[in-house]
Design a protein around this motif. Structure first.
Motif, PDB file in Angstrom:
ATOM      1  N   GLY A 136       0.797  -1.216   0.000  1.00  0.00           N
ATOM      2  CA  GLY A 136       0.000   0.000   0.000  1.00  0.00           C
ATOM      3  C   GLY A 136       0.832   1.269   0.000  1.00  0.00           C
ATOM      4  O   GLY A 136       2.007   1.271   0.368  1.00  0.00           O
ATOM      5  N   LEU A 138       0.974   5.129   1.604  1.00  0.00           N
ATOM      6  CA  LEU A 138       0.545   5.825   2.811  1.00  0.00           C
ATOM      7  C   LEU A 138       0.574   7.323   2.532  1.00  0.00           C
ATOM      8  O   LEU A 138       1.640   7.942   2.517  1.00  0.00           O
ATOM      9  CB  LEU A 138       1.460   5.473   3.983  1.00  0.00           C
ATOM     10  CG  LEU A 138       1.574   3.970   4.301  1.00  0.00           C
ATOM     11  CD1 LEU A 138       2.585   3.748   5.426  1.00  0.00           C
ATOM     12  CD2 LEU A 138       0.224   3.380   4.662  1.00  0.00           C
ATOM     13  N   TYR A 145      -3.935  12.168  -0.614  1.00  0.00           N
ATOM     14  CA  TYR A 145      -4.779  10.978  -0.784  1.00  0.00           C
ATOM     15  C   TYR A 145      -5.722  11.157  -1.974  1.00  0.00           C
ATOM     16  O   TYR A 145      -5.841  10.271  -2.843  1.00  0.00           O
ATOM     17  CB  TYR A 145      -5.551  10.767   0.509  1.00  0.00           C
ATOM     18  CG  TYR A 145      -6.519   9.602   0.525  1.00  0.00           C
ATOM     19  CD1 TYR A 145      -6.071   8.307   0.770  1.00  0.00           C
ATOM     20  CD2 TYR A 145      -7.876   9.807   0.328  1.00  0.00           C
ATOM     21  CE1 TYR A 145      -6.960   7.235   0.813  1.00  0.00           C
ATOM     22  CE2 TYR A 145      -8.770   8.751   0.361  1.00  0.00           C
ATOM     23  CZ  TYR A 145      -8.313   7.472   0.605  1.00  0.00           C
ATOM     24  OH  TYR A 145      -9.190   6.418   0.643  1.00  0.00           O
ATOM     25  N   GLU A 157      -8.147   0.496  -3.125  1.00  0.00           N
ATOM     26  CA  GLU A 157      -7.893  -0.188  -1.866  1.00  0.00           C
ATOM     27  C   GLU A 157      -6.415  -0.186  -1.477  1.00  0.00           C
ATOM     28  O   GLU A 157      -6.058  -0.593  -0.378  1.00  0.00           O
ATOM     29  CB  GLU A 157      -8.401  -1.637  -1.952  1.00  0.00           C
ATOM     30  CG  GLU A 157      -7.543  -2.571  -2.801  1.00  0.00           C
ATOM     31  CD  GLU A 157      -7.694  -2.332  -4.310  1.00  0.00           C
ATOM     32  OE1 GLU A 157      -6.926  -2.923  -5.088  1.00  0.00           O
ATOM     33  OE2 GLU A 157      -8.596  -1.558  -4.698  1.00  0.00           O
ATOM     34  N   THR A 158      -5.549   0.275  -2.371  1.00  0.00           N
ATOM     35  CA  THR A 158      -4.111   0.246  -2.106  1.00  0.00           C
ATOM     36  C   THR A 158      -3.607   1.538  -1.485  1.00  0.00           C
ATOM     37  O   THR A 158      -2.490   1.589  -0.987  1.00  0.00           O
ATOM     38  CB  THR A 158      -3.346  -0.041  -3.415  1.00  0.00           C
ATOM     39  OG1 THR A 158      -3.962  -1.126  -4.084  1.00  0.00           O
ATOM     40  CG2 THR A 158      -1.896  -0.400  -3.159  1.00  0.00           C
ATOM     41  N   HIS A 160      -3.812   4.329   1.464  1.00  0.00           N
ATOM     42  CA  HIS A 160      -4.294   4.506   2.833  1.00  0.00           C
ATOM     43  C   HIS A 160      -3.961   5.920   3.305  1.00  0.00           C
ATOM     44  O   HIS A 160      -2.872   6.426   3.039  1.00  0.00           O
ATOM     45  CB  HIS A 160      -3.644   3.490   3.772  1.00  0.00           C
ATOM     46  CG  HIS A 160      -3.772   2.071   3.336  1.00  0.00           C
ATOM     47  ND1 HIS A 160      -4.927   1.331   3.513  1.00  0.00           N
ATOM     48  CD2 HIS A 160      -2.893   1.257   2.690  1.00  0.00           C
ATOM     49  CE1 HIS A 160      -4.758   0.121   3.017  1.00  0.00           C
ATOM     50  NE2 HIS A 160      -3.529   0.045   2.513  1.00  0.00           N
ATOM     51  N   PHE A 162      -2.682   8.137   5.953  1.00  0.00           N
ATOM     52  CA  PHE A 162      -1.870   7.989   7.157  1.00  0.00           C
ATOM     53  C   PHE A 162      -1.315   9.351   7.547  1.00  0.00           C
ATOM     54  O   PHE A 162      -0.294   9.806   7.044  1.00  0.00           O
ATOM     55  CB  PHE A 162      -0.728   6.996   6.925  1.00  0.00           C
ATOM     56  CG  PHE A 162       0.272   6.966   8.058  1.00  0.00           C
ATOM     57  CD1 PHE A 162      -0.102   6.535   9.316  1.00  0.00           C
ATOM     58  CD2 PHE A 162       1.579   7.391   7.858  1.00  0.00           C
ATOM     59  CE1 PHE A 162       0.807   6.528  10.371  1.00  0.00           C
ATOM     60  CE2 PHE A 162       2.505   7.383   8.902  1.00  0.00           C
ATOM     61  CZ  PHE A 162       2.105   6.957  10.159  1.00  0.00           C
ATOM     62  N   ASP A 349      -3.139   2.389  13.955  1.00  0.00           N
ATOM     63  CA  ASP A 349      -3.567   2.157  12.572  1.00  0.00           C
ATOM     64  C   ASP A 349      -2.417   1.615  11.734  1.00  0.00           C
ATOM     65  O   ASP A 349      -2.607   0.699  10.919  1.00  0.00           O
ATOM     66  CB  ASP A 349      -4.093   3.457  11.958  1.00  0.00           C
ATOM     67  CG  ASP A 349      -5.394   3.929  12.591  1.00  0.00           C
ATOM     68  OD1 ASP A 349      -6.051   3.109  13.264  1.00  0.00           O
ATOM     69  OD2 ASP A 349      -5.741   5.106  12.413  1.00  0.00           O
ATOM     70  N   LEU A 353      -1.915  -2.083   9.721  1.00  0.00           N
ATOM     71  CA  LEU A 353      -1.543  -2.233   8.309  1.00  0.00           C
ATOM     72  C   LEU A 353      -0.344  -3.158   8.156  1.00  0.00           C
ATOM     73  O   LEU A 353      -0.310  -4.015   7.262  1.00  0.00           O
ATOM     74  CB  LEU A 353      -1.235  -0.856   7.702  1.00  0.00           C
ATOM     75  CG  LEU A 353      -2.423   0.075   7.475  1.00  0.00           C
ATOM     76  CD1 LEU A 353      -1.938   1.451   7.031  1.00  0.00           C
ATOM     77  CD2 LEU A 353      -3.367  -0.507   6.418  1.00  0.00           C
ATOM     78  N   LYS A 367      -6.379  -9.060  -2.946  1.00  0.00           N
ATOM     79  CA  LYS A 367      -6.416  -7.664  -3.375  1.00  0.00           C
ATOM     80  C   LYS A 367      -6.154  -7.589  -4.873  1.00  0.00           C
ATOM     81  O   LYS A 367      -5.400  -8.353  -5.444  1.00  0.00           O
ATOM     82  CB  LYS A 367      -5.350  -6.853  -2.632  1.00  0.00           C
ATOM     83  CG  LYS A 367      -5.599  -6.749  -1.136  1.00  0.00           C
ATOM     84  CD  LYS A 367      -4.379  -6.286  -0.383  1.00  0.00           C
ATOM     85  CE  LYS A 367      -3.860  -4.979  -0.882  1.00  0.00           C
ATOM     86  NZ  LYS A 367      -2.749  -4.482  -0.098  1.00  0.00           N
TER      87      LYS A 367
END
Length: 372
Positions: A136, A138, A145, A157-158, A160, A162, A349, A353, A367
């Motif tokens: 993923g 971050l 994002y 979905e990859t 995140h 953060f 969190d 991950l 995935k």
């Protein structure tokens, strides 16, 4: 196939840094590691042989030899891969874009999952074909994002969100200057000549008003000559202390000590300095930026337009003459950080991950293969 960690209850994570990464992040990583340790995560840092390591302790550090640029493709990640193998690391995490490609190559070579930290809008990651072990991205803030989703760099979905956790002061800075001078630090790193000049002229206005403040400029090494020349022209040279943004992290300690922080630079990336100053309880005056999502006008910071000498002077004058206003803003900022940059929540969190990336294949849903 998903890599299965072999360390039992303790998961070993390797943070991979570029040659200048730790100058900005080492203060943050120290607190991250302490919290992750409470959750059964044992981090260590991999960095080039000659890279400064900031505040990190020696036993955290694993140095690796950087290959000659003429080295064969197969040898370019040999030094990092050998260091990772020796440290028995379960999952890798490139701390920023500068370490992304070597992290991906070493992870694929060793069969480890890996994460890539993203701290700027428009980041371009040059990864090995298919990036098979990518767990993923971050993204450090919502604008970053959203940018990654908009450009469809990878599957939804990859990516995140953060937000970096940071140690947060219990109270704002006192801002009581009856018996001492206020320390004002302006970050003009890579700012345009006009934006940097606006900061210098603001300092001149504050000095001429008789505030008795101490002025500091944080800048890149290439800016110092021109900044000194302009300060001399304004008759401000003897009132200024020049602080070079260094790879060893000394500038970050200065930021923690300042009474007022002015973010006027043009870093085009997540502003670690502004976050650190805010978390230390200092009021922040900031030029409007698109990279971060923690500078909210009137709540966590006071924003001004780039190059606006009069607007910046008015904000700084108000802060120095009405300290209750500055403390109220700083207190509001601390409350915001407790919600969105709380190190305990952020590290929890992140630990989840890491563990999900190392879980046996049958424990997690498959995935979609990311598009790189």
């Amino acid at each position: 196939m998903v890599y299965v960690a072999g360390q039992g209850e303790v998961l070993r994570v390797g943070w991979v840094a570029g040659s200048e990464t730790l100058g900005r992040q080492s203060i943050f990583l120290a607190s991250w590691a302490a919290e992750l340790a409470r959750q059964g995560i044992q981090p260590c840092v991999f960095c080039p042989q000659n890279a400064p390591t900031g505040v990190l302790e020696a036993d955290w550090i694993h140095r690796y030899a950087q290959p000659h640029w003429l080295a064969r493709k197969a040898d370019k990640t040999r030094g990092l891969a050998e260091a990772v193998l020796s440290a028995e690391v379960d999952v890798l995490h490139a701390l920023d874009e500068s370490a992304a490609s070597r992290t991906a190559a070493a992870a694929d070579r060793l069969g480890r999952p890996y994460f890539l930290g993203c701290y700027r809008i428009g980041s371009r990651f040059h990864l090995p074909h298919k990036a098979r072990r990518l767990a993923g991205y971050l993204a450090a803030g919502d604008p970053i994002y959203q940018d990654m989703h908009k450009r469809r760099i990878v599957g939804e979905e990859t990516v995140h969100l953060f937000r970096p956790g940071v140690w947060i002061a219990e109270e704002p800075k006192p801002l009581a200057f009856e018996e001492r001078h206020a320390m004002i630090l302006a970050d003009v790193y890579n700012a345009s000549a006009s934006d940097a000049d606006a900061v210098l002229r603001c300092f001149l206005n504050i000095r001429n008003a008789g505030s008795g403040a101490l002025f500091f400029l944080l800048h890149s090494d290439s800016q110092e000559r021109s900044l000194r020349r302009r300060a001399e022209t304004l008759g401000l040279l003897s009132d200024l202390t020049f602080v070079v943004q260094d790879a060893g992290g000394r500038a970050m300690h200065v930021i923690q000590s300042t009474d007022v922080f002015i973010a006027a630079g043009a870093r085009k990336e997540f502003d670690w300095g502004a976050l650190l100053a805010m978390a230390a309880g200092a009021p922040v005056l900031a030029s409007r930026t698109d990279e971060g999502d923690f500078l909210h006008d009137g709540m966590t910071a006071s924003l001004f337009s780039p190059g606006d000498e009069e607007g910046l002077t008015a904000l700084l004058t108000n802060l120095l003459t009405t300290p209750a206003w500055g403390r109220a803003q700083a207190r509001s900022a601390l409350q915001y950080l407790h919600v969105y940059h709380n190190p305990f929540r952020c590290m929890s969190d992140l630990a989840n991950l890491y563990r999900a990336a190392c879980a046996p294949a049958e424990e997690i849903a498959p995935k979609a293969e990311p598009q790189t």
